[in-house]
Design a protein around this motif. Structure first.
Motif, PDB file in Angstrom:
ATOM      1  N   LEU A 191     -28.144   3.525 -27.635  1.00 25.08           N
ATOM      2  CA  LEU A 191     -28.000   2.755 -26.266  1.00 25.08           C
ATOM      3  C   LEU A 191     -28.898   3.343 -25.061  1.00 25.08           C
ATOM      4  O   LEU A 191     -29.373   4.203 -24.968  1.00 25.08           O
ATOM      5  N   ASN A 193     -27.396  -1.171 -23.603  1.00 22.70           N
ATOM      6  CA  ASN A 193     -25.859  -1.319 -23.146  1.00 22.70           C
ATOM      7  C   ASN A 193     -25.333  -2.658 -22.463  1.00 22.70           C
ATOM      8  O   ASN A 193     -25.378  -2.664 -21.245  1.00 22.70           O
ATOM      9  N   GLN A 217     -22.967   6.724 -19.751  1.00 26.22           N
ATOM     10  CA  GLN A 217     -23.058   6.236 -21.107  1.00 26.22           C
ATOM     11  C   GLN A 217     -23.910   7.404 -21.751  1.00 26.22           C
ATOM     12  O   GLN A 217     -24.823   8.166 -21.284  1.00 26.22           O
TER      13      GLN A 217
END
Ligand SMILES: Nc1nc2c(c(=O)[nH]1)N[C@H]1C(S)=C(S)[C@@H](COP(=O)(O)OP(=O)(O)OC[C@H]3O[C@@H](n4cnc5c(N)ncnc54)[C@H](O)[C@@H]3O)O[C@H]1N2
Ligand code: MOO
Length: 310
Positions: A188, A202, A224
């Motif tokens: 990501l 993402n 994240q």
């Protein structure tokens, strides 16, 4: 799917309530049922511009044999009439105006003709209509004390209008649940980052935020992280003792070597409710709870993530 839904719903507790202003309450969920305080309408209301009359006086009126009545009052909206309609009399009334005592019909303006003789005004009625015509009786829309909105209903345009009409300037609603979102995946990138081979941005975190907002929650994009078991575990445990009401993770719930969320739900201190659902997309959707908090492991596959949330 129903079984999975029930297993999760059995664990939820009702959220706290708060009292807020009418404008702020738009889009929120009512925490109590709403009843009328007075009947609606609370006065006999005219549905047409025309003349308030006694039906008896005009019962035989026709275009060839109009009935003449003397006009005794003008009744705009918002005025309480002062004169009673007696035999041979009529009052000019507007749509939304309060029908005077003694009148039991309103004749549409188009069926009438006004005349003046000396300093008096008269009206010729060319159509009888029916007793009660164009009059909304007291309480026709709702009786006093009637339940008009249910607890839990979303306050949309119609509900807001009802609340305003009933005089609710402050509304008791449920607090918005805080929904924490953790995105897992070494592939990501942040939205603003340029693409790199093998990497993707993402998108799930933002898609989920939109879904959370539509469902009435408050999204918290808490992080994240790469496919790193220890980091994911630490983040989830921190959130479990934070003020987040619900925790969602995306990615890593399948059978791959780096599917850390699948491992987490096998080893954690909470109880896992299910780790697969018979639906597609969204088959690896996983859920568990720890004390009074639910944690959902949603798929990383965007369509499976979307469906899993719904
Ligand atoms: N051997 C098997 N492989 C797979 C199975 C299986 O049963 N056996 N199930 C497949 C199904 S069905 C699904 S759905 C996926 C579920 O995988 P995960 O939920 O573990 O998700 P990831 O592997 O982490 O990622 C899947 C896919 O989605 C992309 N992704 C991940 N996070 C994001 C994000 N935040 N935004 C956008 N896209 C994201 C990721 O790069 C992958 O391409 O497993 C199948 N495999
Ligand atoms: O079950 Mo996966 O969720 O088909 O895409």
């Amino acid at each position: 799917m129903e079984e999975a839904r029930r297993a999760a719903l059995n664990r939820v507790r009702p959220i706290e309530t708060e009292e807020i202003g009418l404008m702020e309450s738009i889009g929120r969920r009512l925490a109590e049922e709403v009843r009328t305080k007075e009947p609606i309408p609370h006065f006999r209301r005219s549905g047409m511009d025309g003349f308030a009359v006694r039906f008896e006086d005009v019962a035989h009126a026709s275009p060839s044999k109009p009935v003449e009545l003397e006009i005794i009052e003008q009744i705009p909206c918002g005025k309480e009439p002062v004169k009673q309609i007696t035999k041979g009399k009529a009052s000019r009334i507007m749509t939304g105006g309060m029908v005077p005592d003694g009148a039991d019909a309103v004749i549409m303006l188009e069926m009438t003709e006004e005349i003046t003789r000396g300093d008096r005004a008269y009206v010729n009625i060319r159509k009888a209509d029916t007793r009660g015509a164009n009059i909304t009786p007291i309480g026709e829309e709702a009786d006093g004390g009637a339940k008009v909105l249910e607890k839990g209903q979303v306050i949309g345009a119609g509900q807001t209008a009802i609340l305003a009409a009933l005089g609710y300037s402050r509304i008791k609603v449920f607090r918005k649940p805080k929904v924490a979102v953790i995105s897992t995946g070494t592939e990501l990138l942040q939205v603003a980052e340029p693409l790199l081979m093998g990497k993707i941005r993402n998108s799930n975190a933002y898609m989920l935020s939109a879904q959370i907002l539509s469902a009435g929650g408050e999204p918290l994009l808490v992080g994240q992280i790469p496919d790193d078991y220890t980091r994911a575990e630490r983040m989830i445990y921190e959130l479990l003792s934070s003020d987040a009401d619900l925790i969602l993770t995306t990615g890593g719930v399948s059978v791959g070597d780096y599917d850390i969320m699948a491992d987490f739900f096998m080893k954690w201190g909470g109880a896992t409710l299910f780790n697969k659902i018979a639906m597609r997309p969204g088959s690896p959707t996983t859920a568990g709870f720890w004390r009074d908090k639910l944690v959902f492991g949603l798929s990383g596959n965007p369509s499976a993530c979307f469906v899993g949330f719904e």
